[in-house]
Scaffold this motif. Structure first.
Motif, mmCIF file in Angstrom:
data_model
loop_
_atom_site.group_PDB
_atom_site.id
_atom_site.type_symbol
_atom_site.label_atom_id
_atom_site.label_comp_id
_atom_site.label_asym_id
_atom_site.label_seq_id
_atom_site.Cartn_x
_atom_site.Cartn_y
_atom_site.Cartn_z
ATOM 1 N N LEU A 62 0.707 -1.075 -0.017
ATOM 2 C CA LEU A 62 -0.229 0.032 0.016
ATOM 3 C C LEU A 62 0.780 1.287 -0.126
ATOM 4 N N ASP A 63 0.704 1.962 -1.031
ATOM 5 C CA ASP A 63 1.269 3.460 -1.044
ATOM 6 C C ASP A 63 0.201 4.700 -1.070
ATOM 7 N N ILE A 64 -0.565 4.533 0.052
ATOM 8 C CA ILE A 64 -1.580 5.413 -0.190
ATOM 9 C C ILE A 64 -1.123 6.965 0.388
ATOM 10 N N GLY A 65 -1.848 7.847 0.324
ATOM 11 C CA GLY A 65 -1.380 9.194 0.923
ATOM 12 C C GLY A 65 -0.856 10.099 -0.228
ATOM 13 N N ALA A 66 -0.337 11.059 -0.090
ATOM 14 C CA ALA A 66 0.097 12.133 -0.899
ATOM 15 C C ALA A 66 -1.012 12.512 -2.151
ATOM 16 N N ASP A 67 -0.673 11.672 -3.379
ATOM 17 C CA ASP A 67 -1.433 12.047 -4.469
ATOM 18 C C ASP A 67 -2.599 11.088 -4.590
ATOM 19 N N LYS A 68 -2.439 10.126 -3.609
ATOM 20 C CA LYS A 68 -3.736 8.907 -3.902
ATOM 21 C C LYS A 68 -4.418 9.113 -2.581
ATOM 22 N N GLN A 69 -5.493 9.809 -2.625
ATOM 23 C CA GLN A 69 -6.137 10.024 -1.118
ATOM 24 C C GLN A 69 -7.313 8.778 -1.263
ATOM 25 N N VAL A 70 -7.661 8.439 -0.153
ATOM 26 C CA VAL A 70 -8.882 7.396 -0.221
ATOM 27 C C VAL A 70 -9.383 8.019 1.131
ATOM 28 N N ASP A 71 -10.672 8.407 0.784
ATOM 29 C CA ASP A 71 -11.405 8.972 2.016
ATOM 30 C C ASP A 71 -11.887 8.132 3.195
ATOM 31 N N TYR A 72 -11.926 6.756 2.913
ATOM 32 C CA TYR A 72 -12.076 5.790 4.013
ATOM 33 C C TYR A 72 -10.914 5.628 5.216
ATOM 34 N N PHE A 73 -9.831 6.264 4.575
ATOM 35 C CA PHE A 73 -8.480 6.183 5.640
ATOM 36 C C PHE A 73 -8.466 7.330 6.324
ATOM 37 N N ASN A 74 -9.625 8.160 6.176
ATOM 38 C CA ASN A 74 -9.535 9.230 7.065
ATOM 39 C C ASN A 74 -8.326 9.784 7.433
ATOM 40 N N LEU A 75 -7.392 10.183 6.473
ATOM 41 C CA LEU A 75 -6.091 10.871 6.825
ATOM 42 C C LEU A 75 -6.052 12.020 7.191
#
Ligand code: PEP
Ligand code: MG
Length: 542
Positions: free
Chosen positions: A333-346
């Motif tokens: 998983l390389d989520i965050g920065a340009d790849k935002q995912v709402d349910y991660f509530n970052l």
């Protein structure tokens, strides 16, 4: 002649007659009825028929484009049974005493607008799905036939928005290109289009009423423009470009099956970068030696809950099985920065590229990481799988990862679930990782250099900021020296080092990478044969 610009979803060029779709959406008539029960039973019948059609579309898509893309028809089946949607239609029939087609059309429009205006990109993309199922219900209520894509002549499809069920039914030999007014690059339609190899433009401000069936159009995916009723001169230029593209393609095709070897005998691996299970078709089509980067975060995007261990396991297993023993490197998983995912509530960050992303999330939210690791270890039994960790900056992170991997192994042992231990490598995409690559090399099986982020962090340039495009220079000496250093440090420890950032596909640098001793280049599937050609033309010891 009319020239319009849009966003190119897939590069390519086409010339041909136009077919305009979705023109008659608003022509459903409002009719007063006297028997609401009769309308409700007609609606139920149409619902049943629609469900059957969706099931056979699902099966067709499953065979042709894979499970991940076929899943859209399961989403449609769910929407078709959605209580809010059905209640709204029932209620309108009963209280306003109107025909079912009209109630479906109005409800469909209302839901379409509601979804289209949502902030969340995933929900926005569902607007087209709602329209799709409403149109299907209306067609089944009125007995109207669906457009028969199989019997039409090769054409450029022009539409307001193409629904996934339309694109998947299209016979790709009959579709020259498509052009839509709406749609997003992340929508299923765009994803399917890319998979089907169709030149495509979205967000083109076409007035559909002005476009006639049979009108000629040139769709230029390279320049992101469409030209309706082009002059003979433009048509001639387009024909020339089509022939050139075809010739290039044919030449490249002859390289299939050949070794990636320079004139003076240096061999290098050429692998493919993918984002979904469906992309494996492209990998095979372009004869890649393996998959050097599977961006697994795409399994987490475009949905509203975490993918389960089982879903991930199925996806990874399908990829390794299809690759039949060839190397498949799956990046965690390389989520965050340009790849935002709402349910991660970052949460909002001032500096997301330097923020809570990738391995940092995995080390903090161990549950998410362990689910993925379990799926990866289990899938490893079915083929040649390697794991790669992104955004590494320290030895401590690797040690922490390994202790989590150990926990996962103990848990799998305890559960009696079979697994294999894959090779483990890391992305080198931070200057810190470059500088300590001598130490890191002893801890891992391989390095893969992520030049996209490495350039961003080394030159202090946000890779997403268009205003900085002129400054973003991955050819910068600093980057080239870093690559050299990483490769040398890997080799000193007997490990291999590759490049999986975009720079790996830069044909101007292929020879230099070979000279540096880079062991592997992982590039977009469409670049595989081009890179192979550059390798075979290189002579590194001259
Ligand atoms: C990179 O940073 O070069 C890379 C390959 O990863 P991504 O583009 O997914 O950040
Ligand atoms: Mg990266």
């Amino acid at each position: 002649m009319q020239k319009l610009s849009g966003k190119s979803v897939y590069r390519g060029i086409a010339l041909g007659p136009v077919i305009v779709l979705n023109k008659n959406d608003e022509q459903v008539k409002r009719i007063k009825i006297t028997d609401a029960d009769l309308e409700l039973s007609k609606l139920a019948e149409a619902g049943k028929k629609s469900a059957e059609q969706l099931q056979s579309l699902y099966e067709k898509a499953l065979k042709e484009v894979g499970e991940a893309s076929a899943a859209i028809f399961e989403v449609h089946q769910m929407l078709l049974e959605d209580e809010d949607y059905l209640d709204a239609i029932h209620n309108m029939i009963q209280t306003e005493m109107v025909n079912a087609e009209y109630a479906v059309a109005v409800t469909g429009d209302n839901f379409y607008n509601m979804f289209a205006n949502m902030e969340d990109d995933y929900m926005k993309a569902r607007a087209a799905d709602i329209k799709d199922i409403s149109n299907r219900l209306i067609r089944n209520l009125t007995g109207e036939k669906e457009v028969d894509f199989a019997s039409m002549e090769p054409s450029v499809i022009v539409a307001d928005d193409l629904t996934p069920s339309e694109t998947v039914q299209m016979d790709k030999d009959k579709i020259l290109a498509f052009v839509t007014v709406h749609g997003s690059t992340n929508s299923h339609t765009s994803i399917l289009a890319r998979m089907m190899n169709i030149p495509a433009l979205i967000g083109v401000p076409v007035n559909l009423n002005e476009i006639q069936f049979g009108m000629q159009a040139v769709v230029d995916g390279f320049n992101a423009e469409v030209i309706f009723e082009p002059t003979e001169e433009i048509c001639a230029a387009a024909r020339k470009k089509i022939i050139e593209e075809q010739e290039k393609h044919n030449l490249l095709e002859t390289l299939k099956g050949k070794e990636n070897i320079t004139k003076d005998g240096k061999v290098i691996e050429v692998y493919a970068n993918i984002g979904s299970v469906g992309d494996v078709g492209y990998v095979l089509e372009n004869d890649a030696g393996g998959i050097g980067l599977f961006r697994s975060e795409f399994l987490y995007l475009g949905r509203n809950i975490h993918p389960t261990e089982e879903e991930q396991f199925q996806a990874y297993r399908q990829v390794v099985q299809t690759m039949a023993g060839k190397k498949v490197i799956i990046r965690t998983l390389d989520i965050g920065a340009d790849k935002q995912v709402d349910y991660f509530n970052l949460g909002k960050e001032d500096n997301p590229a330097m923020g809570y992303r990738a391995i940092r999330i995995c080390l903090k939210e161990k549950g998410i990481f362990k689910t993925q690791l379990r799926a990866l270890l289990r899938a490893s039994v079915f083929g040649n799988l390697s794991i790669m960790y992104p955004m590494i900056t320290s030895v401590e992170e690797i040690k922490e990862i390994y202790s989590i991997v150990d926990e996962v192994r103990e848990e799998l042992d305890g559960d009696g679930i079979p697994y294999d231990m894959p090779e483990q490598g890391i992305m080198i995409e931070t200057p810190a990782a470059v500088m300590i690559s001598d130490e890191l090399a002893g801890l891992v099986d391989f390095f893969s250099i992520g030049t996209n982020d490495l350039t961003q962090y080394t030159l202090a340039i946000d890779r997403q900021n268009e205003r900085l495009d002129d400054f973003y220079n991955p050819h910068h000496k600093a980057i080239m020296r870093m690559i050299k250093m990483v490769v040398e440090n890997a080799h000193k420890c007997g490990k291999w080092a590759g490049i999986c950032g975009e720079l790996g596909a830069d044909l101007e640098l292929t020879e230099e990478f070979l000279r540096m001793g880079v062991d592997e280049l992982s590039v977009a599937p469409s670049m595989i044969l081009k890179v192979r050609k550059a390798i075979r033309e290189s002579e590194i010891r001259k």
